[in-house]
Motif scaffolding. Sequence first.
Motif, mmCIF file in Angstrom:
data_model
loop_
_atom_site.group_PDB
_atom_site.id
_atom_site.type_symbol
_atom_site.label_atom_id
_atom_site.label_comp_id
_atom_site.label_asym_id
_atom_site.label_seq_id
_atom_site.Cartn_x
_atom_site.Cartn_y
_atom_site.Cartn_z
ATOM 1 N N UNK A 63 -14.821 1.504 52.947
ATOM 2 C CA UNK A 63 -14.126 0.861 51.829
ATOM 3 C C UNK A 63 -13.751 1.912 50.783
ATOM 4 N N UNK A 64 -14.712 2.763 50.468
ATOM 5 C CA UNK A 64 -14.473 3.806 49.462
ATOM 6 C C UNK A 64 -13.509 4.875 49.995
ATOM 7 N N UNK A 65 -13.686 5.279 51.239
ATOM 8 C CA UNK A 65 -12.821 6.315 51.829
ATOM 9 C C UNK A 65 -11.359 5.888 51.835
ATOM 10 N N UNK A 66 -11.122 4.610 52.066
ATOM 11 C CA UNK A 66 -9.750 4.099 52.125
ATOM 12 C C UNK A 66 -9.184 3.757 50.747
ATOM 13 N N UNK A 67 -9.988 3.902 49.707
ATOM 14 C CA UNK A 67 -9.531 3.607 48.347
ATOM 15 C C UNK A 67 -9.120 2.160 48.167
ATOM 16 N N UNK A 68 -9.849 1.246 48.776
ATOM 17 C CA UNK A 68 -9.434 -0.158 48.776
ATOM 18 C C UNK A 68 -9.568 -0.844 47.426
ATOM 19 N N UNK A 69 -10.437 -0.356 46.587
ATOM 20 C CA UNK A 69 -10.577 -0.958 45.252
ATOM 21 C C UNK A 69 -9.218 -0.996 44.545
ATOM 22 N N UNK A 70 -8.462 0.067 44.707
ATOM 23 C CA UNK A 70 -7.156 0.153 44.049
ATOM 24 C C UNK A 70 -6.031 -0.452 44.881
ATOM 25 N N UNK A 71 -6.208 -0.526 46.192
ATOM 26 C CA UNK A 71 -5.148 -1.006 47.082
ATOM 27 C C UNK A 71 -5.126 -2.519 47.259
ATOM 28 N N UNK A 72 -6.292 -3.153 47.230
ATOM 29 C CA UNK A 72 -6.369 -4.587 47.534
ATOM 30 C C UNK A 72 -5.540 -5.477 46.606
ATOM 31 N N UNK A 73 -5.502 -5.219 45.298
ATOM 32 C CA UNK A 73 -4.742 -6.123 44.423
ATOM 33 C C UNK A 73 -3.263 -6.280 44.807
ATOM 34 N N UNK A 74 -2.697 -5.298 45.464
ATOM 35 C CA UNK A 74 -1.279 -5.359 45.840
ATOM 36 C C UNK A 74 -1.069 -5.958 47.239
ATOM 37 N N UNK A 75 -2.154 -6.292 47.937
ATOM 38 C CA UNK A 75 -2.042 -6.782 49.309
ATOM 39 C C UNK A 75 -2.058 -8.309 49.365
ATOM 40 N N UNK A 76 -1.355 -8.855 50.362
ATOM 41 C CA UNK A 76 -1.401 -10.295 50.620
ATOM 42 C C UNK A 76 -2.673 -10.616 51.406
ATOM 43 N N UNK A 77 -3.007 -11.892 51.475
ATOM 44 C CA UNK A 77 -4.177 -12.302 52.265
ATOM 45 C C UNK A 77 -4.020 -11.900 53.725
ATOM 46 N N UNK A 78 -2.829 -12.071 54.261
ATOM 47 C CA UNK A 78 -2.583 -11.715 55.664
ATOM 48 C C UNK A 78 -2.775 -10.216 55.880
ATOM 49 N N UNK A 79 -2.315 -9.407 54.934
ATOM 50 C CA UNK A 79 -2.505 -7.955 55.044
ATOM 51 C C UNK A 79 -3.987 -7.597 54.965
ATOM 52 N N UNK A 80 -4.704 -8.258 54.065
ATOM 53 C CA UNK A 80 -6.143 -8.003 53.953
ATOM 54 C C UNK A 80 -6.860 -8.386 55.245
ATOM 55 N N UNK A 81 -6.523 -9.545 55.791
ATOM 56 C CA UNK A 81 -7.160 -9.995 57.038
ATOM 57 C C UNK A 81 -6.856 -9.024 58.167
ATOM 58 N N UNK A 82 -5.622 -8.537 58.231
ATOM 59 C CA UNK A 82 -5.253 -7.556 59.248
ATOM 60 C C UNK A 82 -6.053 -6.277 59.107
#
Length: 115
Positions: A63-82
């Motif tokens: 989670x940290x390596x991918x920088x998801x804290x900053x990336x998730x807010x811009x993603x749709x639910x479908x993108x997150x699930x993928x």
Amino acid sequence: MLFVCYPRCSTCQKAQAWLDARGASYTVRHIKEDNPTAEELLRWRELSDLPMTRFFNTSGMLYRQLGLKDRLPAMTEAEMAGLLATDGMLVKRPLLIGDGFVLAGFREKEWAEKL
């Protein structure tokens, strides 16, 4: 019920011991070997009434390596699930899936209320 876990995770071990102590009947699914699909995750999100972001293992290295804290807010639910479907280590665990409910993470009080 379906108990989705990572056997080496201490929280998963605690949750499984809690289920066993109560005589719960469940099937174990190793999250790393049999990662949930995007479709399953979307269905579980709907059953849980939780936001998709709650299905992420925010304390994990990936989670940290991918920088998801900053990336998730811009993603749709479908993108997150993928994204979650690409690696079980991204998924919050344990998950307990029952008839009409999904619990993400082990919170003893919450689990006791559902069971």
